[in-house]
Design an enzyme around this catalytic site. Structure first.
Site, PDB file in Angstrom:
ATOM      1  N   CYS A 265       0.848  -1.189   0.000  1.00  0.00           N
ATOM      2  CA  CYS A 265       0.000   0.000   0.000  1.00  0.00           C
ATOM      3  C   CYS A 265       0.883   1.238   0.000  1.00  0.00           C
ATOM      4  O   CYS A 265       0.919   1.981  -0.964  1.00  0.00           O
ATOM      5  CB  CYS A 265      -0.891   0.019   1.226  1.00  0.00           C
ATOM      6  SG  CYS A 265      -2.316  -1.037   1.101  1.00  0.00           S
TER       7      CYS A 265
ATOM      8  N   GLU B 288       4.157   1.143   2.107  1.00  0.00           N
ATOM      9  CA  GLU B 288       5.219   0.806   3.041  1.00  0.00           C
ATOM     10  C   GLU B 288       6.603   1.176   2.518  1.00  0.00           C
ATOM     11  O   GLU B 288       6.999   0.737   1.444  1.00  0.00           O
ATOM     12  CB  GLU B 288       5.172  -0.699   3.362  1.00  0.00           C
ATOM     13  CG  GLU B 288       3.874  -1.162   3.995  1.00  0.00           C
ATOM     14  CD  GLU B 288       2.794  -1.569   2.988  1.00  0.00           C
ATOM     15  OE1 GLU B 288       2.271  -0.672   2.286  1.00  0.00           O
ATOM     16  OE2 GLU B 288       2.491  -2.756   2.887  1.00  0.00           O
TER      17      GLU B 288
END
Lengths: 267, 788
Positions: free
Chosen positions: B432, B434
């Protein structure tokens, strides 16, 4: 420190001058334009309105104040929150209304404070004010967004309630002072988009020369009708048609050809 | 323009119906039944198993393809991983029948499961090991929905490839392995034996991939021999030659580089089912040397490069995320498998990395307009506005890609964590949002953490009102709190209690994965697993990080604000009436709820009355987690992202003091509660910037714009400035949803007309039709709010 009567401070204003801006809306206006988008700005006094919200199928009505007297310091605190966005985007602060020049002392102090914070300033004005008011704020305004409603004396009086003489005199003064100006023309079908209106506008632009850096055509819309009913009791522009996109484009191209300055649609 | 070939492959991929392929499960089972594994060390068993699958799986080469290799026997034929988690026959029915993110399961697959897979694996999976090792307190918290567990149905992973394969073939890596083995010190290093076994396993895995490509080459040669179309025949011969060269050797051309990566990708997602599949990361950086050299030499045209990239894009789209059930399906309910292509950013020396290929790949993203792979632009202050504006022009078309990340923040985050600055600059964001050092870091998400639910426990003295069970410590009757500080301290106590449970569990699970689920093939790819002689799952990477992902920051902030504002500051509400209203889910207390919703400061409006609690909550969470050691020698860190977990966590959380009715979604990422922000995007950005993003490994901000916001060059410039401003405030990531609500409402009514409608969910995009009704409703609400 003086106080100003404001009815809104809007962040992320992207249609009121260059970049990302915060627009400070002054309450009180000498004109009564039939098509006004901000009729809550007419009276220079705190007013009350009723706000309606729905939740869980229930309707809640609450009285709300429109307008608040605020100090320069307080307004600057709110403006300063978005300084990073203004700096990054080449934006700044726009004074709008209402007519900011109706509160010249407060406007001067506020604009001077903005300049002190290295913020770009725009004055969105009808130009309907004494020249002394304009002179007072002139040193602190980077760009004038100057409204031209009608160049026809008679029509101007009929649809705004006032003559356009003062407005044109102030415009000529600004041109003489080599101010940076963008003309803002609300296009109201049947009122200021006739052949003679456009011709007069073209003449004005030729006369203005390099001081006028651009023209924004503002298409009339009816979204403010409910506010007119609240703040004015009636909506005088009810019969006016919303201009068609193709008509706007025709006028835009025509003006651009005649004037050598960029003409855009929308603020 | 898309070529006929690409159009066909793209259509084929869009039309492929996800289904379960029993092939891999069957091969794994046969391997372990065969006796081949007996007497071998676990890493060598795993490597032999990997080799067995690649030697025996069906080879799939689709008509017209230029990049080849499928995980299953056909596009969207999705394998299972019974050594990790075993699907029961009921699970298979669920997968087959569920409305969203379904997988077709045919009779033959059911039979194979019934007769071969289930009898062999029942009670022996990694999931069984994990669940048996967890404490009763862990299970209680897990069932209450206080946290999720990422490794319950999938392997760790969450990592991204660096640049090593573009200069080294598998044979070169085998050379490195052998060299490390010769240097093993059996006199002084007590771990020498384990290292040798791991290195042996890596060597087997490297050979297995070379042989797998060889099988493809042989098939291509066969196809070429039978091909009547001379143009295709030449292509097939060329592709066969490529597969004879890579992955054994370093790639020499653009085409070879892409094909090499794809073999590696298929290898990683065949070995196990790691989270976020796998990811080439900085694709414009890796491919640019091949591209510019070949363009200059005249062996590649821009058009050929585009077509190859488009064929490469289709390969990602052919691979849905492996099937998830239960909580895992709820926290990550999507076919997307989170391969996030990074463009732009900075070079290892810190200079502007945007190149011609960055723009070309943006063209590919715009033209392909498919869900997978995901894409993002890394934006450093050094990158030109042209790059950002080009990306915004794709974003405005409304399919949720690319998202925009702050390179300078990512580098600062990674350096703060102790990484070398050049390694940090080689990194980016994956999954997502990170942050990671690509090619050198094992950064593993361990589970979402329901920050809001802990406050609910405080309100009920540690008891979960949904289950009636005493789930957390007794922190006292809330009516007895003398001050807001007492209330906050009680929440902090709950936080400490459950973070301890989570971390204790994580450390056990890490050991289980290190011991039982080594990944020798993935270990080949991430430095310094070879030179350390250590598996990726055992701490072999240069950097090892484990994350706990906080969910519900906005909701929790608003809840704390409500409590402080009404009970302690204004004192215009009584505990009793509030608690009673919550118990009854506001039934009969509608007026009170109205005050909570409309007469309470809210996070997202640049109002410190509310935002101060976001900072307090974030700091508490950060201090509780950051810097604690993990059992594989790494460090725990925090990030703030939800995938779809805010919906799941909402579904286990009752009515709350911010006026949110029971079971509704929580806020997502660091975004304000849906509809609570009323001061526009600059206020939202200022609010969310009050937490220190540089102390996280990623945050997620969703901004909704109706399409009209993007009209014209001027608007694009202003949105660009908005993003630049956010990044000046150290914001980590921002993404846009650009669809109007009426379109979405129509899509809900007539899903058939909107099969290609992609919306941004949270850190990823998805087809609107694939979203559950709650999430669809939420996206519509979000959009409506933006239109006001």
């Amino acid at each position: 420190m003086s106080k100003g009567l404001l009815f809104d401070i809007k962040r992320f204003a992207v249609h009121d001058g260059p970049g990302i801006r915060t627009t400070v809306f002054f309450k009180g206006c000498p004109l009564r334009c039939a098509w006004c988008h901000n009729p809550e700005s007419y009276r220079k006094q705190v007013e009350k309105t009723v706000n309606t919200r729905k939740l869980n199928g229930r309707t809640y009505r609450e009285e709300e104040k429109v307008g608040e007297w605020m100090t320069v310091e307080r307004v600057m605190g709110m403006i300063g929150k978005d300084a990073v966005f203004m700096n990054e985007s080449g934006g700044g602060v726009t004074f709008s209304g209402g007519e900011p020049l109706m509160q010249p002392v407060f406007l001067e102090e506020l604009a001077r404070a903005c300049v002190g914070e290295s913020l770009h300033t725009c004055l969105d004005t009808s130009g309907y004010a004494g020249n002394d008011a304009l002179q007072r704020v002139f040193p602190y305004i980077d760009l004038f967004l100057y409204d031209i409603k009608s160049l026809d004396k008679e029509r101007h009086r009929r649809y705004t309630g006032k003559s356009n003489r003062l407005i044109l005199e102030n415009l000529r003064w600004l041109i003489k002072m080599r101010a940076n100006i963008r003309l803002r023309v609300p296009l109201i079908p049947g009122i200021n988009d006739r052949e003679e209106d456009l011709k007069a506008l073209e003449d004005l632009l030729s006369e203005a020369g390099s001081s006028v850096q651009g023209v924004d055509l503002l298409p009339y819309h009816k979204l403010a009708a409910p506010k007119h009913k609240t703040f004015r009791g009636e909506y005088a522009a009810g019969n006016i048609q919303v201009p068609e996109g193709s008509a706007m484009e025709y006028i835009r191209q025509r003006l651009e050809k005649h004037t050598n300055v960029p003409v855009g649609v929308g603020g | 323009m898309m070529t006929e070939r690409v159009k066909k492959l793209r259509d084929q991929s869009l039309q492929a119906v996800p289904r379960i392929s029993p092939e891999r499960a069957r091969l794994v089972t046969r391997f372990y039944k065969s006796g081949e594994a007996v007497g071998k060390s676990v890493p060598v068993q795993r490597a032999l198993c990997f080799r067995y699958i690649l030697e025996n799986k069906e080879i799939c080469i689709n008509d017209g393809e230029l990049i080849i290799g499928e995980r299953g026997p056909a596009p969207a034929a999705t394998p299972t991983y019974p050594e990790i988690t075993l699907h029961s026959l009921e699970d298979l029915d669920t997968l087959h029948n569920r409305e969203k993110v379904s997988f077709q399961v045919d009779e033959e697959t059911r039979r194979i499961y019934r007769e071969e897979i289930i009898p062999f694996w029942k009670g022996k999976t990694n999931r069984d090991r994990i669940m048996q090792a967890m404490s009763p307190e862990w299970h209680l918290a897990y069932e209450a929905g206080i946290f999720t567990e990422f490794q319950e149905q999938r392997a760790p992973g969450h990592t991204v490839l660096g640049d090593k394969i573009y200069s080294r073939g598998m044979l070169d890596l085998i050379g490195e392995i052998r060299e490390t083995r010769t240097r093993l010190d059996y006199f002084n290093d007590p771990g020498a034996y384990e290292k040798n076994e791991e290195l042996k396993a890596m060597e087997i895995a490297a050979h297995a991939l070379i042989e797998f490509a060889g099988r493809h080459a042989a098939r291509l040669e066969e196809l070429a021999a039978g091909e009547k179309d001379p143009a295709r025949k030449k292509e097939l011969e060329h592709m066969a030659a490529i597969s004879r060269h890579v992955p054994a050797h370093a790639p020499r051309t653009f085409h070879e580089a892409l094909q090499y990566y794809w073999y590696v990708h298929v290898g990683v997602i065949t070995e196990l089912n790691p989270w976020d599949s796998f990811n080439p990361g900085r694709l414009d950086q890796h491919l640019f040397p091949f591209y510019s050299r070949e363009l200059a030499e005249g062996t590649l045209t821009r058009e050929q490069a585009t077509e190859l990239l488009q064929c490469f894009w289709v390969k990602f789209h052919n691979h849905p995320a492996p099937p998830k059930v239960g909580v895992t399906a709820q926290e990550s309910n999507t076919y997307t498998d989170f391969a996030l292509i990074n463009l732009g950013g900075v070079r290892p020396d810190g200079s502007d990395a945007v190149n011609e290929l960055s723009y070309l790949i943006l063209d590919v993203i715009e033209e392909m307009r498919i869900l997978q792979p995901s894409s993002m632009v890394q934006l450093s202050r050094k990158n030109p506005d042209r790059f950002l504006h080009r990306a915004l022009k794709i974003i405005k078309t409304g399919f949720g890609q690319p998202s925009v990340f702050n390179t300078d923040a990512i580098v600062a985050e990674l350096v703060r964590q102790g990484k070398d600055i050049a390694d940090a600059r080689r990194g980016g964001a994956s999954g997502c949002v990170e942050s990671g050092a690509f090619g050198t870091e094992a950064y593993i998400l361990t589970g979402y953490f329901n920050l809001t639910k802990l406050l609910e426990l405080v309100l009920y003295n540690g008891k979960d009102p949904r289950t009636g069970k005493q789930t957390g410590p007794e922190t006292g009757d809330p009516r007895d709190f003398k001050s807001f500080d007492d209330l906050f301290a009680a929440w902090r106590k709950q936080l400490e209690y459950f973070i301890d449970i989570k971390i204790r569990g994580n450390n056990i699970i890490e050991k289980i994965n290190a011991t039982h689920m080594p990944v020798p093939f993935l270990s080949l790819l991430i430095d310094d697993c070879i030179s350390n002689g250590k598996d990726y799952n055992a701490g072999g990477a240069r950097y090892n990080t484990s994350y706990i992902q906080g969910v519900g920051l906005g909701s929790l902030t608003d809840n704390f604000t409500s409590l402080k504002y009404h009970l302690f500051d204004e004192k215009d509400m009584e505990w009793d009436e509030l608690l009673a209203a919550l118990k009854n889910n506001f039934k009969g207390s509608e007026d009170l709820r109205y005050r909570l919703v409309y007469h309470t400061p809210k996070y997202g409006n640049d109002d410190d009355t509310a935002d101060q609690h976001a900072v307090k909550v974030f700091n508490a969470f950060y201090e509780m987690v950051d810097g604690r050691p993990t059992s594989r020698g790494g460090t725990f860190r925090v990030n703030l992202l939800p995938t779809t977990c805010h919906v799941y966590f909402g579904s286990v959380t009752g009515a709350m003091p911010d006026g949110r009715p029971a079971w509704e979604p929580l806020s997502e990422g660091i975004s304000p509660v849906q509809g609570a922000d009323r001061e526009g995007p600059t206020a939202v950005i200022r609010s969310v910037s009050k937490i220190d993003h540089l102390c996280t490994g990623g945050t997620l901000l969703n901004q909704k714009f109706s399409p009209s916001f993007f009209d014209g060059e001027e608007a694009i410039r202003k949105l660009g400035s908005l993003i630049r401003s956010y990044f000046r405030l150290d914001g980590h990531h921002i993404q846009f949803n650009v669809v109007d609500a009426s379109t979405l409402r129509d899509a809900r009514k007539h899903p058939e007309k909107y099969r290609d409608l992609i919306v941004r969910v949270a850190g990823y995009s998805d087809y609107f039709n694939n979203l559950g009704p709650d999430l669809q409703e939420e996206i519509i609400r979000r959009t409506e709010h933006a239109e006001v």
